[in-house]
Design a protein around this motif. Sequence first.
Motif, short mmCIF file in Angstrom:
data_model
loop_
_atom_site.label_atom_id
_atom_site.label_comp_id
_atom_site.label_asym_id
_atom_site.label_seq_id
_atom_site.Cartn_x
_atom_site.Cartn_y
_atom_site.Cartn_z
N ARG A 139 -41.59 -7.66 14.37
CA ARG A 139 -40.62 -8.74 14.16
C ARG A 139 -41.27 -10.03 14.66
N HIS A 140 -41.00 -11.13 13.96
CA HIS A 140 -41.68 -12.38 14.31
C HIS A 140 -40.69 -13.45 14.78
N THR A 141 -41.22 -14.60 15.13
CA THR A 141 -40.41 -15.64 15.75
C THR A 141 -39.43 -16.29 14.78
N GLY A 142 -39.51 -15.95 13.49
CA GLY A 142 -38.52 -16.42 12.53
C GLY A 142 -37.30 -15.52 12.43
N ASP A 143 -37.28 -14.45 13.21
CA ASP A 143 -36.17 -13.49 13.20
C ASP A 143 -34.94 -14.12 13.89
N ALA A 144 -33.76 -13.77 13.39
CA ALA A 144 -32.53 -14.35 13.92
C ALA A 144 -32.27 -14.01 15.37
N HIS A 145 -32.80 -12.89 15.85
CA HIS A 145 -32.60 -12.50 17.25
C HIS A 145 -33.59 -13.15 18.19
N CYS A 146 -34.62 -13.81 17.67
CA CYS A 146 -35.57 -14.49 18.54
C CYS A 146 -34.86 -15.66 19.22
N GLY A 147 -34.88 -15.67 20.53
CA GLY A 147 -34.19 -16.71 21.29
C GLY A 147 -32.77 -16.35 21.66
N ALA A 148 -32.29 -15.18 21.19
CA ALA A 148 -30.93 -14.76 21.50
C ALA A 148 -30.94 -13.64 22.53
N GLY A 149 -29.83 -13.46 23.22
CA GLY A 149 -29.73 -12.38 24.19
C GLY A 149 -30.40 -12.73 25.51
N VAL A 150 -30.87 -11.72 26.21
CA VAL A 150 -31.47 -11.89 27.54
C VAL A 150 -32.95 -12.21 27.39
N ALA A 151 -33.38 -13.34 27.93
CA ALA A 151 -34.78 -13.74 27.86
C ALA A 151 -35.57 -13.12 29.00
N GLU A 209 -33.94 -9.51 24.86
CA GLU A 209 -33.20 -8.25 24.82
C GLU A 209 -31.83 -8.49 24.19
N HIS A 210 -31.53 -7.70 23.15
CA HIS A 210 -30.28 -7.85 22.42
C HIS A 210 -29.72 -6.46 22.13
N GLY A 211 -28.50 -6.19 22.57
CA GLY A 211 -27.90 -4.88 22.33
C GLY A 211 -28.62 -3.75 23.04
N GLY A 212 -29.29 -4.07 24.14
CA GLY A 212 -29.99 -3.05 24.91
C GLY A 212 -31.45 -2.85 24.53
N PHE A 213 -31.87 -3.41 23.39
CA PHE A 213 -33.25 -3.25 22.92
C PHE A 213 -34.02 -4.55 23.18
N ALA A 214 -35.16 -4.44 23.85
CA ALA A 214 -36.00 -5.60 24.12
C ALA A 214 -37.10 -5.68 23.06
N VAL A 215 -37.29 -6.87 22.52
CA VAL A 215 -38.26 -7.08 21.43
C VAL A 215 -39.18 -8.25 21.79
N HIS A 216 -40.47 -8.05 21.55
CA HIS A 216 -41.44 -9.14 21.67
C HIS A 216 -41.62 -9.73 20.27
N PHE A 217 -41.12 -10.94 20.07
CA PHE A 217 -41.20 -11.58 18.76
C PHE A 217 -42.55 -12.28 18.62
N PHE A 218 -43.27 -11.95 17.56
CA PHE A 218 -44.65 -12.40 17.40
C PHE A 218 -44.74 -13.78 16.76
N PRO A 219 -45.45 -14.72 17.39
CA PRO A 219 -45.87 -15.92 16.69
C PRO A 219 -47.10 -15.59 15.83
N ARG A 220 -47.34 -16.37 14.80
CA ARG A 220 -48.47 -16.08 13.91
C ARG A 220 -49.80 -16.11 14.66
#
Length: 220
Positions: free
Chosen positions: A154-166, A173-184
């Motif tokens: 998932r990349h930094t253009g994803d709607a969850h990037c910047g949302a939830g717990v930073a 982290e959103h809904g219990g799942f933590a994601v590292h959103f990739f910049p190009r």
Amino acid sequence: MADEKELAEVQRVHWQETYTAHPGMYGEQPSAPAVHAAGVFRAAGANDVLELGAGHGRDALFFAREGFRVRATDFSATGLDQLRDAARAQDVTERVTTVAHDVRNPLPLPDASVDAVFAHMLLCMALSTPEIHALVDEVRRVLRPGGVFVYTVRHTGDAHCGAGVAHGDDIYEHGGFAVHFFPRELVDALADGWRLDEVFAFEEGDLPRRLWRVTQTLPR
């Protein structure tokens, strides 16, 4: 570092509980990236495939049905139990090996021992940027010359990037799942010393999640 280890353990427990509560949660059909990867691997003459973050095995089992020998790793023992049960049911046990493994540690494989590596949304889990670089270095180590690495993130253009717990380092982290959103620039940095064959943008799921499918080849 303590925070990273704590987050990793929280995520491991979360995935264990998720697979226990929702067996086969992603269904039996392979992901679209796995179907694409099988064609790429076949064109490259691959026989041995390593899947990182195989979960309950929908993609690993697809690769096995397609005739590849598959080593499937995941840090959820529950997911791998489900994978082995499904392998027996599909009569592909002889082509599938499972290993419980946390990708923050070196891969439990010898140098130059596999032809191809696949990882669907594994690199964008709760891994720091240095941990991601270390993992790709390990992928490079275990691939044979000319080997292919196909991964999705998932990349930094994803709607969850910047949302939830930073958690810092583009990890949310959103809904219990933590994601590292990739910049190009991270994709490009991970391809240093490889041949970067493709960065393909696509969407998956209901949000929809916005991802890149990256294909890179190790020079001979």
